[in-house]
Design a protein around this motif. Structure first.
Motif, short mmCIF file in Angstrom:
data_model
loop_
_atom_site.label_atom_id
_atom_site.label_comp_id
_atom_site.label_asym_id
_atom_site.label_seq_id
_atom_site.Cartn_x
_atom_site.Cartn_y
_atom_site.Cartn_z
N THR A 189 0.84 -1.20 0.00
CA THR A 189 0.00 0.00 0.00
C THR A 189 0.87 1.25 0.00
OG1 THR A 189 -1.75 -1.15 1.21
CG2 THR A 189 -1.79 1.26 1.25
N TRP A 190 1.92 1.24 0.81
CA TRP A 190 2.78 2.41 0.88
C TRP A 190 3.50 2.67 -0.43
CZ3 TRP A 190 8.25 2.60 0.70
CH2 TRP A 190 8.76 3.88 0.90
N GLU A 196 2.94 5.90 -2.66
CA GLU A 196 4.08 6.79 -2.84
C GLU A 196 4.26 7.13 -4.32
OE1 GLU A 196 8.93 6.88 -2.19
OE2 GLU A 196 7.81 5.00 -2.11
N THR A 197 4.07 6.14 -5.18
CA THR A 197 4.17 6.37 -6.62
C THR A 197 3.08 7.33 -7.09
OG1 THR A 197 5.09 4.16 -6.93
CG2 THR A 197 4.14 5.24 -8.87
N ASP A 198 1.88 7.17 -6.57
CA ASP A 198 0.79 8.07 -6.94
C ASP A 198 1.10 9.51 -6.55
OD1 ASP A 198 -0.57 5.92 -7.91
OD2 ASP A 198 -1.81 5.65 -6.10
N VAL A 199 1.70 9.71 -5.37
CA VAL A 199 2.04 11.06 -4.93
C VAL A 199 3.09 11.68 -5.84
CG1 VAL A 199 3.11 12.38 -3.08
CG2 VAL A 199 1.35 10.72 -2.55
N ARG A 200 4.06 10.86 -6.23
CA ARG A 200 5.09 11.39 -7.13
C ARG A 200 4.49 11.79 -8.46
NH1 ARG A 200 9.82 6.95 -5.71
NH2 ARG A 200 10.60 7.99 -3.83
N ASN A 201 3.53 11.02 -8.95
CA ASN A 201 2.85 11.39 -10.19
C ASN A 201 2.08 12.69 -10.02
OD1 ASN A 201 3.83 9.10 -11.43
ND2 ASN A 201 1.99 7.86 -11.00
N GLN A 241 9.64 8.33 3.89
CA GLN A 241 9.33 7.15 4.68
C GLN A 241 7.97 7.22 5.35
OE1 GLN A 241 11.89 9.10 4.91
NE2 GLN A 241 12.64 9.47 6.98
N THR A 242 7.42 8.40 5.55
CA THR A 242 6.09 8.49 6.16
C THR A 242 5.01 8.56 5.12
OG1 THR A 242 6.06 10.90 6.25
CG2 THR A 242 7.05 9.74 8.13
N GLY A 243 5.39 8.76 3.84
CA GLY A 243 4.38 8.88 2.80
C GLY A 243 3.63 10.19 2.88
N GLU A 244 4.15 11.20 3.58
CA GLU A 244 3.40 12.44 3.78
C GLU A 244 4.07 13.58 3.01
OE1 GLU A 244 2.70 15.37 7.48
OE2 GLU A 244 1.99 13.31 7.71
N TYR A 245 3.30 14.34 2.25
CA TYR A 245 3.79 15.47 1.47
C TYR A 245 2.91 16.68 1.76
CZ TYR A 245 6.24 11.90 -1.21
OH TYR A 245 7.03 10.85 -1.58
N SER A 246 3.49 17.91 1.57
CA SER A 246 2.65 19.10 1.67
C SER A 246 3.04 20.06 0.54
CB SER A 246 2.86 19.78 3.04
OG SER A 246 4.16 20.30 3.14
N TYR A 247 2.08 20.84 0.10
CA TYR A 247 2.38 21.83 -0.94
C TYR A 247 1.40 22.97 -0.80
CZ TYR A 247 -1.60 19.79 -3.42
OH TYR A 247 -2.84 19.33 -3.77
N THR A 248 1.72 24.10 -1.42
CA THR A 248 0.79 25.22 -1.46
C THR A 248 0.45 25.50 -2.91
OG1 THR A 248 2.62 26.79 -1.53
CG2 THR A 248 1.69 26.25 0.64
N HIS A 261 -2.55 19.33 2.49
CA HIS A 261 -1.78 18.14 2.86
C HIS A 261 -2.33 16.91 2.13
CE1 HIS A 261 0.49 20.02 6.09
NE2 HIS A 261 -0.63 20.70 6.36
N CYS A 262 -1.41 16.08 1.67
CA CYS A 262 -1.79 14.84 1.00
C CYS A 262 -1.21 13.68 1.79
CB CYS A 262 -1.27 14.83 -0.43
SG CYS A 262 -1.64 13.29 -1.31
N ASN A 263 -2.03 13.03 2.56
CA ASN A 263 -1.57 11.88 3.35
C ASN A 263 -1.81 10.61 2.53
OD1 ASN A 263 -0.95 13.48 5.59
ND2 ASN A 263 -3.11 13.45 6.22
N THR A 264 -0.75 10.00 2.11
CA THR A 264 -0.88 8.85 1.21
C THR A 264 -1.17 7.56 1.93
OG1 THR A 264 1.47 8.40 1.28
CG2 THR A 264 0.71 9.91 -0.40
N LEU A 265 -1.08 7.55 3.22
CA LEU A 265 -1.42 6.36 3.99
C LEU A 265 -2.39 6.75 5.08
CD1 LEU A 265 2.04 4.64 4.49
CD2 LEU A 265 0.28 4.03 2.86
N GLU A 266 -3.14 5.77 5.57
CA GLU A 266 -3.96 5.99 6.74
C GLU A 266 -3.06 6.34 7.91
OE1 GLU A 266 -6.24 2.53 7.37
OE2 GLU A 266 -7.10 2.53 5.35
N GLN A 267 -3.66 6.97 8.90
CA GLN A 267 -2.86 7.46 10.02
C GLN A 267 -2.07 6.35 10.68
OE1 GLN A 267 -5.12 9.51 12.91
NE2 GLN A 267 -3.38 10.10 14.14
N CYS A 268 -2.64 5.17 10.79
CA CYS A 268 -1.95 4.10 11.48
C CYS A 268 -0.79 3.54 10.69
CB CYS A 268 -2.91 2.97 11.81
SG CYS A 268 -3.47 2.03 10.37
N ARG A 269 -0.66 3.93 9.40
CA ARG A 269 0.43 3.41 8.59
C ARG A 269 1.57 4.40 8.43
NH1 ARG A 269 -4.04 1.32 4.80
NH2 ARG A 269 -4.25 -0.83 5.36
N ARG A 270 1.56 5.50 9.16
CA ARG A 270 2.57 6.53 8.93
C ARG A 270 3.94 6.17 9.50
NH1 ARG A 270 -0.65 12.21 9.96
NH2 ARG A 270 -2.18 11.95 8.29
#
Length: 440
Positions: free
Chosen positions: A268-269, A273-278, A300-307, A314-323
């Protein structure tokens, strides 16, 4: 001849016992005259039973049919927390054996009519005076029903029967047992007579359900601590069903589930992660619609931010428990962890792993948490298992970063007596299919 009963009479007797077990939930059950083990093969699926015992004087027949009691494959692949132990003995119901004392339920289905009246007295002493079960179910043919069988105006239903009681005779015996040994009895039966004749002839098989006065609390008062142990029966077969209460089985099932769930989290991660890079590439291509900037935080957390044109998103690519998922590396046997965006590189061949914290596995997988009970237990059970690769501090499971196929998730929740004795040299042998029940 058309069947007289539907379901067949022996099935109705078995269902009577099963219904009693469902209501009263006995933990220890013994079937006297178990014959072909057909009643036992049905009772073994009752989860409330922990010890199931069968006794029959015909040991050869028991050995021939005891395969019915073998665990099925799913009970090994997906064991439950229930535990069941089965024992089969060769022995006479007129003899005492210490191993059968203090059971919750004794069943004697179409057996006593194969005994002589003298042996019936011994049977009463052994079952109610020595074994002293909390409850007992005794069934026997009702001779008043016999005229309803075509061609059975007189005689017995089976050539090995020594007697067949009327309802009054059965009641007389049962009440004497209660008075002598401290029980009370309820009368019932199976195999109803045709409409309008039930009151006149009663049930085809009459049943007495005995309850010991004082219930379970009364047994300790009946035990004689100075009495010698008696072992009259021969043990023919014994088996423990697979159970999660066995630490070896628990560890095997837990490790398999941990590896499966860890692989799912890793997949899943990596996919997200690939989807976020796209998404990052797409956003750069649309800069003309507004100034956009990306701040890649921790891969490593799968978490990105942008303006983009204003407020931060914020785009959290995993559920909170998977961070807690991290990328892990191994360099020529030395372990190197990517932490907080700082990666340490060593010369040599690097092997990439995904680190799945045990806390994440325990929180995200109900089955893992149920099997382990606590996070400390989870760590302890995985620590020495060669199938699991743990981080240096033992806080995370390491999974190869490369793609691996994982199986589809399975069902997590999974994991006939003729009623008669064969005519033999023993009058109290376990019961065969009776002559008059072949087609009833």
């Amino acid at each position: 001849m058309e069947p007289m009963f539907s379901p067949a009479l022996h099935r109705q007797r078995h269902q009577f016992v099963i219904d009693f077990v469902s209501r009263n939930k006995p933990r220890k059950v013994v079937d006297l005259g178990c014959s072909e083990c057909s009643l036992l093969s049905k009772l073994r699926f009752r989860r409330e039973i922990e010890l199931l015992v069968g006794v029959d004087i015909n040991g050869a027949k028991v050995k021939k049919h005891m395969h019915r009691l073998a665990p099925i494959s799913t009970e090994y692949l997906q064991p439950s927390f229930d535990q069941l132990h089965i024992e089969l003995y060769q022995g006479s119901v007129t003899q005492k054996d210490t191993r059968l004392r203090g059971f919750d339920l004794v069943t004697s289905i179409e057996l006593i009519e194969h005994l002589t009246l003298a042996d019936v007295e011994c049977f009463s002493e052994v079952v109610f005076g020595y074994m002293t079960p909390v409850a007992a179910i005794v069934s026997t043919p009702n001779s008043e029903f016999n005229p309803l069988f075509p061609g059975l105006a007189s005689g017995f239903r089976h050539r090995d029967h020594k007697f067949e009681w009327t309802r009054a005779e059965f009641r007389s015996w049962a009440l004497k047992v209660c008075l002598k040994f401290g029980y009370e009895v309820e009368f019932s039966g199976v195999g109803e007579a045709p409409s309008g004749q039930q009151e006149q002839v009663g049930f085809c098989s009459q049943i007495g359900v005995f309850h010991r006065l004082g219930g379970r609390d009364g047994f300790s008062m009946l035990l004689d601590e100075d009495s010698e142990d008696v072992f009259s029966y021969t043990l023919l077969h014994s088996i423990n069903y697979p159970s999660l209460r066995d630490n070896n089985i628990l560890q095997r099932v837990l490790v398999s589930e941990v590896l499966y769930q860890a692989e799912k989290l890793k997949r899943t991660w990596t996919v997200e992660e690939t989807d976020v890079r796209n998404d990052i590439c797409t956003l750069y291509q649309t800069e003309r619609q507004g100034e956009a900037c990306f701040s890649k935080q921790h891969v490593q957390t799968g978490e990105y931010s942008y303006t983009a044109c204003g407020p931060e998103m914020h785009c959290n690519t995993l559920e909170q428990c998977r961070r807690g998922v991290l990328v892990y590396q191994e360099c020529e046997g030395e372990q190197v962890l990517w932490t907080n965006g700082q990666e340490r590189q060593e010369p040599g061949t690097l092997h990439r792993y995904v680190s799945i914290p045990l806390a994440v596995l325990w929180a995200c997988s109900p089955k893992v948490s149920a099997l382990s009970g606590s996070l400390n237990n989870l760590r302890h059970l995985l620590l020495d298992d060669p199938r699991v690769k743990l981080s240096t501090d033992g806080s995370a499971v390491l999974v190869n970063y490369e793609e691996q196929d994982i199986e589809e998730e399975g069902d997590d929740n999974n994991v006939e007596d003729s009623g008669h004795a064969e005519a033999s040299q023993h009058s109290h042998s376990t019961v065969l299919e009776e002559d008059w029940e072949t087609n009833v």
